[in-house]
Design an enzyme around this catalytic site. Structure first.
Site, PDB file in Angstrom:
ATOM      1  N   PHE A 149      21.530 -16.202  -5.929  1.00 34.90           N
ATOM      2  CA  PHE A 149      22.178 -17.514  -6.088  1.00 34.90           C
ATOM      3  C   PHE A 149      21.190 -18.661  -6.230  1.00 34.90           C
ATOM      4  O   PHE A 149      21.538 -19.730  -6.719  1.00 34.90           O
ATOM      5  CB  PHE A 149      23.103 -17.798  -4.883  1.00 34.90           C
ATOM      6  CG  PHE A 149      22.359 -18.221  -3.634  1.00 34.90           C
ATOM      7  CD1 PHE A 149      21.926 -19.535  -3.478  1.00 34.90           C
ATOM      8  CD2 PHE A 149      22.069 -17.316  -2.620  1.00 34.90           C
ATOM      9  CE1 PHE A 149      21.231 -19.929  -2.339  1.00 34.90           C
ATOM     10  CE2 PHE A 149      21.372 -17.699  -1.487  1.00 34.90           C
ATOM     11  CZ  PHE A 149      20.950 -19.012  -1.345  1.00 34.90           C
ATOM     12  N   LYS A 173      24.119  -9.681 -14.671  1.00 32.48           N
ATOM     13  CA  LYS A 173      25.124  -9.779 -13.589  1.00 32.48           C
ATOM     14  C   LYS A 173      24.624 -10.885 -12.669  1.00 32.48           C
ATOM     15  O   LYS A 173      23.782 -10.671 -11.808  1.00 32.48           O
ATOM     16  CB  LYS A 173      25.215  -8.440 -12.839  1.00 32.48           C
ATOM     17  CG  LYS A 173      26.524  -8.176 -12.130  1.00 32.48           C
ATOM     18  CD  LYS A 173      26.941  -9.190 -11.096  1.00 32.48           C
ATOM     19  CE  LYS A 173      26.214  -9.061  -9.785  1.00 32.48           C
ATOM     20  NZ  LYS A 173      26.508 -10.201  -8.865  1.00 32.48           N
ATOM     21  N   GLU A 176      27.549 -13.988  -7.704  1.00 32.09           N
ATOM     22  CA  GLU A 176      28.943 -14.435  -7.683  1.00 32.09           C
ATOM     23  C   GLU A 176      29.082 -15.795  -6.996  1.00 32.09           C
ATOM     24  O   GLU A 176      30.112 -16.448  -7.091  1.00 32.09           O
ATOM     25  CB  GLU A 176      29.846 -13.387  -7.005  1.00 32.09           C
ATOM     26  CG  GLU A 176      29.546 -13.087  -5.540  1.00 32.09           C
ATOM     27  CD  GLU A 176      28.440 -12.047  -5.344  1.00 32.09           C
ATOM     28  OE1 GLU A 176      27.447 -12.059  -6.109  1.00 32.09           O
ATOM     29  OE2 GLU A 176      28.559 -11.246  -4.405  1.00 32.09           O
ATOM     30  N   SER A 226      17.826 -10.280  -1.978  1.00 36.90           N
ATOM     31  CA  SER A 226      17.324  -9.988  -0.633  1.00 36.90           C
ATOM     32  C   SER A 226      16.675  -8.602  -0.589  1.00 36.90           C
ATOM     33  O   SER A 226      16.986  -7.725  -1.417  1.00 36.90           O
ATOM     34  CB  SER A 226      18.486 -10.038   0.358  1.00 36.90           C
ATOM     35  OG  SER A 226      19.435  -9.048   0.002  1.00 36.90           O
ATOM     36  N   CYS A 281      12.294 -18.217  -2.426  1.00 34.44           N
ATOM     37  CA  CYS A 281      11.517 -17.084  -1.927  1.00 34.44           C
ATOM     38  C   CYS A 281      10.049 -17.460  -1.771  1.00 34.44           C
ATOM     39  O   CYS A 281       9.254 -16.697  -1.261  1.00 34.44           O
ATOM     40  CB  CYS A 281      11.658 -15.890  -2.858  1.00 34.44           C
ATOM     41  SG  CYS A 281      10.980 -16.242  -4.470  1.00 34.44           S
ATOM     42  N   GLU A 375      13.738 -13.573   7.624  1.00 37.84           N
ATOM     43  CA  GLU A 375      13.913 -14.603   6.600  1.00 37.84           C
ATOM     44  C   GLU A 375      15.110 -15.477   7.003  1.00 37.84           C
ATOM     45  O   GLU A 375      16.213 -14.972   7.180  1.00 37.84           O
ATOM     46  CB  GLU A 375      14.179 -13.952   5.236  1.00 37.84           C
ATOM     47  CG  GLU A 375      14.316 -14.965   4.122  1.00 37.84           C
ATOM     48  CD  GLU A 375      14.491 -14.327   2.740  1.00 37.84           C
ATOM     49  OE1 GLU A 375      15.190 -13.315   2.617  1.00 37.84           O
ATOM     50  OE2 GLU A 375      13.920 -14.870   1.769  1.00 37.84           O
TER      51      GLU A 375
END
Ligand code: NAD
Length: 484
Positions: A149, A173, A176, A226, A281, A375
């Site tokens: 995201f 893909k 979402e 992740s 990240c 994280e």
């Protein structure tokens, strides 16, 4: 709802997807902005069929011809930059400045793809008298790209321009949680003249990702997200004999030495921990202070207090993510850590239903606390203290992750020592977010990346192509055995 229910984009057409949908909220104010369909294995198969029809003709074109589309696409991105900035900001919650940086970086990635004819040429050598060996690159075929995201435009551009320019057909893909800009990317590629079927967007969640990993028609998969999901995707897709590169999460350590430049260090660390609300990240997550760095921490806290949610700090992706981040802060406090700057319960006037956490700095953290090892993915910096640089490096080395690490010092020798001994793929020297610019490649070590090579730069040429080696002899009179 500002945007209509999203369609998949397959074979150059918007395809309505039957079945379950998820609500898409803008993190800026919590408003419902769209709905995203959850595609099934059948929907993935439809995209694979479209890609397989389109790819032979595309792969047969020269690289020079194919990149012409990307020269045009680059201009279209520039022309629509403002619109994309708004879209990224709305669906992800970034500030406009951060969204602009994301679009500009995407343009730079397209420029790299435009330069491929200059750098992806094969090699040739006379290996015996009259015998030559040469290499040629071929596309892998049909490839998929699964994205997170936090950079809805940039992360797809880590893969798409190179993969498609090199002759592959792609199925994206997107996350979402931030699915809207993917459809705009598809429209702009079509406007640039990309033939239908070569870039398809299939929305969805776990089911769609599993279908990608399992589909025998898909040859390669790039994943960014992740570490937990990177492991799942890497194992599942590679056990189905696909080429896979899966980038995972991060816990980046910034080592601050007492001789560090005060103003530059405080500003840089504050920017690194709060940029994109810490949802990068490459964000600073742990600061390891070596010796007496109190003067730097004092200024850092002052800078952090000037970073205000809704003004120069964007939002967190979801309400659940806010709860997770605040949970980490509260747990550290209960375990005896000292909260120097507290961003919990942040509110933005006029956006009371938005999702926000203010900058948070936690001192007196011990290496075993969760805030020191896991994280957090929010604007939270934990501070560990050591008396020696080797101790600081030992803390950094113990992390399972290895995306980035940085050192702040005015000593070239010590900076070099940190680069030599840190266990991370990207190192910053007096730079808190050491993202390599193109053509340098992006990728971490350890559990921040599974697979071989980096996701951008020259590594991407290796990943998205297969090499053919041709050995030829045309002069029968040269009685050369090719092995001689
Ligand atoms: P995520 O792992 O939850 O989701 C990434 C993708 O995987 C999404 O498309 C999602 O639909 C899919 N997915 C989620 N759960 C799945 C499951 N169980 N099975 C199959 N697919 C699944 O990541 P996120 O929350 O969207 O993004 C944040 C994470 O991404 C952070 O950990 C961040 O560090 C990481 N990230 C890493 C890099 C890098 O370069 N290493 C870059 C950006 C983001």
């Amino acid at each position: 709802m500002k945007y209509a229910v999203l369609d998949n984009y397959v074979n150059g057409e918007n395809i309505n997807v039957q079945g379950k949908q998820l609500d898409v909220y803008s993190p800026l104010d919590g408003s419902l902005i769209s709905k995203v369909p959850l595609s099934s294995a059948k929907d993935i198969d439809l995209a694979v069929q479209a890609a397989s029809k389109a790819v032979p003709q595309w792969a047969a074109m020269t690289l020079k011809e194919r990149v012409q589309i990307f020269f045009r696409y680059r201009q279209i991105l520039e022309k629509n930059c403002d619109e994309l900035v708004s879209l990224v900001s709305e669906e992800n919650g970034k500030t406009r400045g951060e969204a602009l940086a994301e679009v500009e970086k995407s343009i730079e990635l397209v420029e790299f793809a435009c330069s491929l004819p200059q750098i992806a040429a094969g090699e040739i050598e006379i290996v015996s008298p009259g015998v030559e060996c040469r290499t040629e690159r071929f596309p892998v075929g049909i490839v998929a790209c699964i994205t997170p995201f936090n950079f809805p435009v940039m992360v797809p551009h880590w893969s798409m321009p190179c993969a498609v320019a090199l002759g592959n057909a792609m199925i994206l893909k997107p996350s979402e949680q931030t699915p809207i800009s993917a459809n705009r990317i598809a429209e702009m590629l079509a406007e640039a003249g990309l033939p239908k079927g070569l870039f398809n967007v299939v929305h969805g969640d776990t089911v769609a990702v599993e279908a990608i990993c399992d589909h025998p028609g898909i040859d390669a998969v790039s994943f960014v997200g992740s570490t937990r999901v990177a492991k799942i995707v890497y194992k599942r897709a590679s056990s189905n004999l696909k080429r896979v590169l899966a980038l995972g999460g991060a816990k980046n350590h910034l080592i601050v030495l007492p001789d560090a430049h005060l103003e530059m260090t405080a500003s840089d660390v504050a920017a690194s921990m709060t940029g994109c609300a810490g949802q990068r990240c490459m964000a600073a997550s742990v600061m390891v202070g070596v010796g007496d760095v109190d003067h730097i921490i004092d200024l850092l806290c002052e800078k952090a207090r000037g970073i205000i949610p809704g003004v120069n700090l964007g939002s967190i992706i979801s309400r659940q993510a806010v709860e997770r981040i605040e949970g980490y802060i509260t747990q550290a406090e209960e375990q005896g850590a000292k909260i120097l700057v507290d961003g919990r319960a942040a509110k933005v006037e006029g956006c009371e239903d938005g999702y926000y956490v203010g900058p948070t700095i936690i001192d007196n953290v011990t290496p075993d606390m969760k805030v020191a090892t896991e994280e957090i993915f929010g604007p939270v910096l934990t501070i560990l203290r050591t008396n020696s640089l080797d101790e600081a490096l030992a803390i950094e080395n113990r992390s399972n992750y290895g995306n980035a690490a940085a050192v702040f010092t005015q000593s070239g020798g010590l900076a070099r020592y940190v680069a030599d001994n840190a266990s991370a793929g990207m190192i910053g020297v007096n730079i808190g977010v050491p993202v390599p610019r193109e053509p340098f490649s992006f990728g971490g070590w350890n559990e921040s990346r599974f697979g071989v090579g980096d996701i951008t730069g020259k590594s991407s040429i290796e990943f998205w192509t297969k090499l053919q080696k041709i050995t030829s002899k045309w002069n029968p009179e040269a009685k050369t055995n090719w092995m001689s």
